[in-house]
Enzyme design. Structure first.
Site, PDB file in Angstrom:
ATOM      1  N   GLY A  31      -8.045  11.655  -8.720  1.00 29.34           N
ATOM      2  CA  GLY A  31      -7.293  10.444  -9.020  1.00 29.34           C
ATOM      3  C   GLY A  31      -7.435   9.397  -7.933  1.00 29.34           C
ATOM      4  N   ALA A  32      -6.486   8.425  -7.927  1.00 30.92           N
ATOM      5  CA  ALA A  32      -6.576   7.263  -7.016  1.00 30.92           C
ATOM      6  C   ALA A  32      -7.964   6.637  -7.176  1.00 30.92           C
ATOM      7  CB  ALA A  32      -6.297   7.666  -5.578  1.00 30.92           C
ATOM      8  N   LEU A  33      -8.309   6.349  -8.407  1.00 32.77           N
ATOM      9  CA  LEU A  33      -9.689   5.989  -8.750  1.00 32.77           C
ATOM     10  C   LEU A  33     -10.082   4.610  -8.234  1.00 32.77           C
ATOM     11  CD1 LEU A  33      -9.781   7.325 -12.425  1.00 32.77           C
ATOM     12  CD2 LEU A  33     -10.358   8.512 -10.309  1.00 32.77           C
ATOM     13  N   HIS A  37     -15.681   6.009  -8.401  1.00 31.85           N
ATOM     14  CA  HIS A  37     -15.448   7.004  -9.467  1.00 31.85           C
ATOM     15  C   HIS A  37     -15.973   6.493 -10.797  1.00 31.85           C
ATOM     16  CE1 HIS A  37     -12.036   8.169  -6.677  1.00 31.85           C
ATOM     17  NE2 HIS A  37     -12.624   9.324  -6.875  1.00 31.85           N
ATOM     18  N   GLN A  62      -7.655  22.969  -1.892  1.00 28.79           N
ATOM     19  CA  GLN A  62      -8.630  22.420  -0.951  1.00 28.79           C
ATOM     20  C   GLN A  62      -7.988  21.656   0.195  1.00 28.79           C
ATOM     21  OE1 GLN A  62     -10.495  19.974  -4.223  1.00 28.79           O
ATOM     22  NE2 GLN A  62     -10.801  18.500  -2.575  1.00 28.79           N
ATOM     23  N   GLY A 148     -20.407  12.130  -6.397  1.00 24.22           N
ATOM     24  CA  GLY A 148     -20.883  11.091  -5.486  1.00 24.22           C
ATOM     25  C   GLY A 148     -21.575  11.710  -4.281  1.00 24.22           C
ATOM     26  N   SER A 186     -13.654   4.888  -0.712  1.00 19.91           N
ATOM     27  CA  SER A 186     -12.922   6.149  -0.629  1.00 19.91           C
ATOM     28  C   SER A 186     -11.457   5.880  -0.956  1.00 19.91           C
ATOM     29  CB  SER A 186     -13.028   6.717   0.793  1.00 19.91           C
ATOM     30  OG  SER A 186     -12.032   7.703   0.992  1.00 19.91           O
ATOM     31  N   SER A 187     -10.821   6.850  -1.600  1.00 18.91           N
ATOM     32  CA  SER A 187      -9.394   6.692  -1.924  1.00 18.91           C
ATOM     33  C   SER A 187      -8.566   6.554  -0.658  1.00 18.91           C
ATOM     34  CB  SER A 187      -8.897   7.903  -2.714  1.00 18.91           C
ATOM     35  OG  SER A 187      -9.706   8.098  -3.843  1.00 18.91           O
ATOM     36  N   ARG A 188      -9.096   7.057   0.462  1.00 21.71           N
ATOM     37  CA  ARG A 188      -8.320   7.038   1.709  1.00 21.71           C
ATOM     38  C   ARG A 188      -8.402   5.689   2.430  1.00 21.71           C
ATOM     39  NH1 ARG A 188      -9.760  13.015   1.884  1.00 21.71           N
ATOM     40  NH2 ARG A 188      -7.738  14.036   2.136  1.00 21.71           N
TER      41      ARG A 188
END
Ligand code: PAF
Length: 281
Positions: A31-33, A37, A62, A148, A186-188
């Site tokens: 998620g947090a696309l 993505h 993970q 990716g 990146s989602s981060r």
């Protein structure tokens, strides 16, 4: 766009999508696309998928003490809107109990490419990734899964796992999508402060310079040390900057004729940035 939250409905939906010999593509996500993505959905279609599914599952297996599961960004409504806009056919949104019912006791351990780098930084991380990806592949019966290249080590671990377990799925590797200034999406990245966001592209710039010097036969150990020093001077705390064999991730002390990759991980404030690029022989 179909949304499935339990395994029987997922199996029925994927069986229907795979009717008439149509190949099903899967894009596994947490998620947090972002656009990276969404590019995976297009890549799965380009690789031959006639229908495309995405999974959204923040996989507790993970994460470890170094990662923060609770802090991982979540935006189900926003993600579903993006997937709908990108023409996704099916979304698999399992609750944790559907993925890991009480009593679950099996995990998948991939030696080889799990060793070192993220495997050291995040003990158990690749066990969690390999386990959830194997489950996603088997649950969906997907013919193609798109990953990716941004998480290069993860891509090699998943490829190795699918090959070793004879899971009949093609893993499509998709080049990293970057912001205009070169920062890998990146989602981060959303956790970077404005000042950190301005510094973040330096990682890719340093990596490109390092690759240029290695390709021109520069001394590998020296150029890697100089690259790390530049990162530190820019405000990063590098975990590693390493030249590796592209598939096995064996560290290389000198250039080879086989495919090579430059891997990097560096903290910028509270955010750990990961990147990698191909190194021409
Ligand atoms: O890259 C990710 O988002 C995750 O590691 C993955 C592949 C979806 C498995 O949880």
């Amino acid at each position: 766009m179909l949304i499935c939250r339990d395994l029987p409905s997922l199996r029925a939906a994927t069986a229907a999508l795979r009717g008439n010999g149509r190949r099903l593509g899967l894009v596994p996500t947490m998620g947090a696309l972002h656009d990276g993505h969404l590019a995976l959905l297009g890549a799965a279609r380009a690789a031959g998928a006639g229908a495309v599914a995405a999974s959204i599952f923040v996989n507790p297996l993970q994460f470890n003490a170094n990662d923060d599961l609770a802090r991982y960004p979540r935006d189900e409504t926003g993600d579903l809107n993006k997937l709908r806009g990108a023409g996704c056919d099916l979304v698999w949104l399992p609750p944790v109990e559907a993925m890991y019912p009480p009593g679950s006791a099996s995990v998948i351990e991939v030696a080889g490419p799990s060793k070192g780098f993220e495997g050291d930084a995040r003990p158990g991380h690749f066990r969690g990734v390999a386990t959830v990806c194997a489950k996603l592949f088997l649950q969906s019966s997907a013919d193609i899964a798109a990953f990716g290249e941004k998480d290069w080590q993860q891509l090699q671990v998943v490829r190795r796992m699918a090959r070793d377990l004879d899971i009949p799925i093609h893993i499509e590797a998709v080049p990293t999508i970057r912001e205009v200034d070169g920062l890998a999406m990146s989602s981060r990245n959303r956790f970077l402060s404005a000042a950190e966001r301005a510094t973040a592209p330096v990682l890719y710039q340093v990596m490109q310079d390092v690759v240029r010097v290695i390709a021109a036969d520069g001394a590998v150990a020296q150029v890697l040390a100089e690259g790390e020093a530049r990162l530190i001077a820019a405000g990063f705390a590098p975990d590693y900057l390493a030249l590796v064999a592209a598939e096995t991730l064996e560290p290389l002390q000198q250039k080879t004729t086989a495919p090579m990759r430059l891997l990097a991980a560096a903290r910028l404030g509270a955010v750990r940035l990961l990147d990698n690029i191909a190194v021409p022989a």
